[in-house]
Design a protein around this motif. Structure first.
Motif, PDB file in Angstrom:
ATOM      1  N   UNK A  36       5.356  26.202  -1.252  1.00  0.00           N
ATOM      2  CA  UNK A  36       6.056  27.225  -2.029  1.00  0.00           C
ATOM      3  C   UNK A  36       5.245  28.512  -2.001  1.00  0.00           C
ATOM      4  N   UNK A  37       5.915  29.653  -1.965  1.00  0.00           N
ATOM      5  CA  UNK A  37       5.168  30.914  -1.990  1.00  0.00           C
ATOM      6  C   UNK A  37       4.533  31.122  -3.364  1.00  0.00           C
ATOM      7  N   UNK A  38       3.417  31.811  -3.372  1.00  0.00           N
ATOM      8  CA  UNK A  38       2.748  32.152  -4.627  1.00  0.00           C
ATOM      9  C   UNK A  38       3.531  33.278  -5.275  1.00  0.00           C
ATOM     10  N   UNK A  39       3.803  33.142  -6.558  1.00  0.00           N
ATOM     11  CA  UNK A  39       4.561  34.165  -7.265  1.00  0.00           C
ATOM     12  C   UNK A  39       3.610  35.249  -7.761  1.00  0.00           C
ATOM     13  N   UNK A  40       4.102  36.477  -7.775  1.00  0.00           N
ATOM     14  CA  UNK A  40       3.340  37.603  -8.286  1.00  0.00           C
ATOM     15  C   UNK A  40       4.049  38.181  -9.486  1.00  0.00           C
ATOM     16  N   UNK A  41       3.282  38.798 -10.366  1.00  0.00           N
ATOM     17  CA  UNK A  41       3.872  39.522 -11.478  1.00  0.00           C
ATOM     18  C   UNK A  41       4.378  40.863 -10.999  1.00  0.00           C
TER      19      UNK A  41
END
Length: 116
Positions: free
Chosen positions: A97-102
């Motif tokens: 899964x891609x890393x989520x960013x704020x």
């Protein structure tokens, strides 16, 4: 520079001079990487502070803060441990899964690249 004046009873005078500060904003949290000198001015160390804004019921706000001190003799081992932990999360926990960013207003989105 980031001022931790209200952290210590004597107005932040516990340590030496600030040399460099790098704030990193991440959603509701801000991380501060502060390079400081010892009182004698002949050595350097790093403080890493997590600061999170907290809104009280009456509408006022305060900051929860957590700080660690990192000394030069520990830099390499700390960096190795951090890199290994991040790599473990990427490889073993995210399962591709891609890393989520704020983003603005704490909305999550997939990053442009998959760097952590």
């Amino acid at each position: 520079m980031y001022n931790d004046r209200y952290d210590y009873p004597r107005g932040g005078e516990r340590t030496g001079e600030d040399v460099y500060s790098k704030p990193v904003r991440a959603g509701k949290r801000t991380y501060f990487f502060d390079v400081k000198t010892t009182k004698g001015g002949n050595d350097f160390y790093l403080t890493i502070t997590e600061s999170k804004k907290r809104t009280e019921r009456d509408g006022t706000f305060s900051y929860d803060k957590h700080k660690i001190f990192l000394y030069k003799e520990d830099f390499d081992k700390f960096a190795e441990g951090l890199a290994e932990a991040v790599e473990y999360i990427k490889q073993e926990c995210l399962h591709g899964e891609p890393i989520r960013e704020y983003r603005e207003k704490d909305e999550f989105s997939a990053p442009d690249n998959e760097e952590f």
